[in-house]
Design a protein around this motif. Sequence first.
Motif, short mmCIF file in Angstrom:
data_model
loop_
_atom_site.label_atom_id
_atom_site.label_comp_id
_atom_site.label_asym_id
_atom_site.label_seq_id
_atom_site.Cartn_x
_atom_site.Cartn_y
_atom_site.Cartn_z
N SER A 96 51.78 45.26 32.41
CA SER A 96 50.80 46.35 32.37
C SER A 96 49.40 45.93 32.82
CB SER A 96 50.75 46.99 30.99
OG SER A 96 50.39 46.04 30.03
N GLY A 97 49.05 44.66 32.68
CA GLY A 97 47.74 44.21 33.16
C GLY A 97 47.62 44.38 34.67
N PHE A 98 48.69 44.02 35.35
CA PHE A 98 48.72 44.17 36.80
C PHE A 98 48.74 45.65 37.18
CE2 PHE A 98 51.02 43.74 40.98
CZ PHE A 98 49.97 43.13 41.64
N ALA A 99 49.49 46.44 36.41
CA ALA A 99 49.54 47.89 36.66
C ALA A 99 48.15 48.49 36.53
CB ALA A 99 50.51 48.56 35.69
N THR A 100 47.40 48.05 35.54
CA THR A 100 46.03 48.54 35.34
C THR A 100 45.15 48.18 36.53
OG1 THR A 100 46.31 48.35 32.95
CG2 THR A 100 44.05 48.47 33.77
N GLU A 101 45.29 46.96 37.03
CA GLU A 101 44.52 46.52 38.20
C GLU A 101 44.86 47.37 39.42
OE1 GLU A 101 44.31 42.68 41.21
OE2 GLU A 101 45.12 42.37 39.20
N LEU A 102 46.15 47.58 39.65
CA LEU A 102 46.57 48.41 40.80
C LEU A 102 46.10 49.85 40.65
CD1 LEU A 102 50.23 47.24 41.53
CD2 LEU A 102 48.21 46.89 42.95
N LYS A 103 46.15 50.37 39.42
CA LYS A 103 45.73 51.76 39.17
C LYS A 103 44.25 51.93 39.51
CE LYS A 103 46.52 55.90 37.17
NZ LYS A 103 45.69 56.78 37.97
N ALA A 104 43.44 50.95 39.14
CA ALA A 104 42.02 51.01 39.49
C ALA A 104 41.83 51.03 41.00
CB ALA A 104 41.27 49.82 38.86
N LEU A 105 42.64 50.25 41.71
CA LEU A 105 42.54 50.22 43.18
C LEU A 105 42.97 51.54 43.80
CD1 LEU A 105 43.93 46.68 44.01
CD2 LEU A 105 41.65 47.52 44.51
N THR A 106 44.05 52.13 43.28
CA THR A 106 44.49 53.40 43.86
C THR A 106 43.47 54.50 43.60
OG1 THR A 106 45.85 53.94 41.92
CG2 THR A 106 46.97 52.88 43.77
N GLU A 107 42.88 54.48 42.41
CA GLU A 107 41.84 55.48 42.10
C GLU A 107 40.63 55.31 43.01
OE1 GLU A 107 41.15 54.94 37.93
OE2 GLU A 107 42.96 56.04 37.37
N GLU A 108 40.25 54.06 43.23
CA GLU A 108 39.12 53.77 44.12
C GLU A 108 39.43 54.22 45.56
OE1 GLU A 108 36.87 49.78 45.78
OE2 GLU A 108 37.70 49.73 43.75
N ALA A 109 40.65 53.95 46.01
CA ALA A 109 41.05 54.35 47.36
C ALA A 109 41.04 55.87 47.50
CB ALA A 109 42.45 53.81 47.68
N LEU A 110 41.59 56.57 46.51
CA LEU A 110 41.63 58.04 46.59
C LEU A 110 40.23 58.63 46.57
CD1 LEU A 110 44.71 58.62 44.26
CD2 LEU A 110 44.60 58.99 46.73
N ALA A 111 39.34 58.06 45.78
CA ALA A 111 37.94 58.52 45.76
C ALA A 111 37.29 58.27 47.12
CB ALA A 111 37.16 57.82 44.65
N GLY A 112 37.58 57.12 47.71
CA GLY A 112 37.04 56.80 49.03
C GLY A 112 37.56 57.74 50.10
N PHE A 113 38.83 58.11 50.00
CA PHE A 113 39.42 59.04 50.98
C PHE A 113 38.68 60.37 50.95
CE2 PHE A 113 43.87 56.96 50.45
CZ PHE A 113 43.47 55.89 51.23
#
Length: 107
Positions: free
Chosen positions: A60-77
């Motif tokens: 889940s630690g890695f999942a949390t890291e990836l989730k932050a990245l996907t959220e950042e990417a979607l906001a950037g899009f």
Amino acid sequence: TMTPESTRMLEMIRVIQTRVLEELGKDLGEGAIVLGQLMGYEKDEEMLGVLDAGLTVRGSGFATELKALTEEALAGFKQVRGEVEPELVKRVNVVDSHLAKYLAKSK
């Protein structure tokens, strides 16, 4: 059709791929490397299978890291409307929602 043996072999290959990606990504921000690799899969099922293999290994630690990245990417899009390939946005959304489900289950 896939036999149980070929299905198991495919799962093993995915775990090995994920471990290789982990080693490659240590210096470059593992989450970013893995997310980039996931986007390279043609089918959502393959992409999510590899993601699940990574989550099995990393948790889940890695999942949390990836989730932050996907959220950042979607906001950037959203900030660069019209300049982002719709398929990429869709795929990042698929990964984002899959991670949200994983994290909800792991609590």
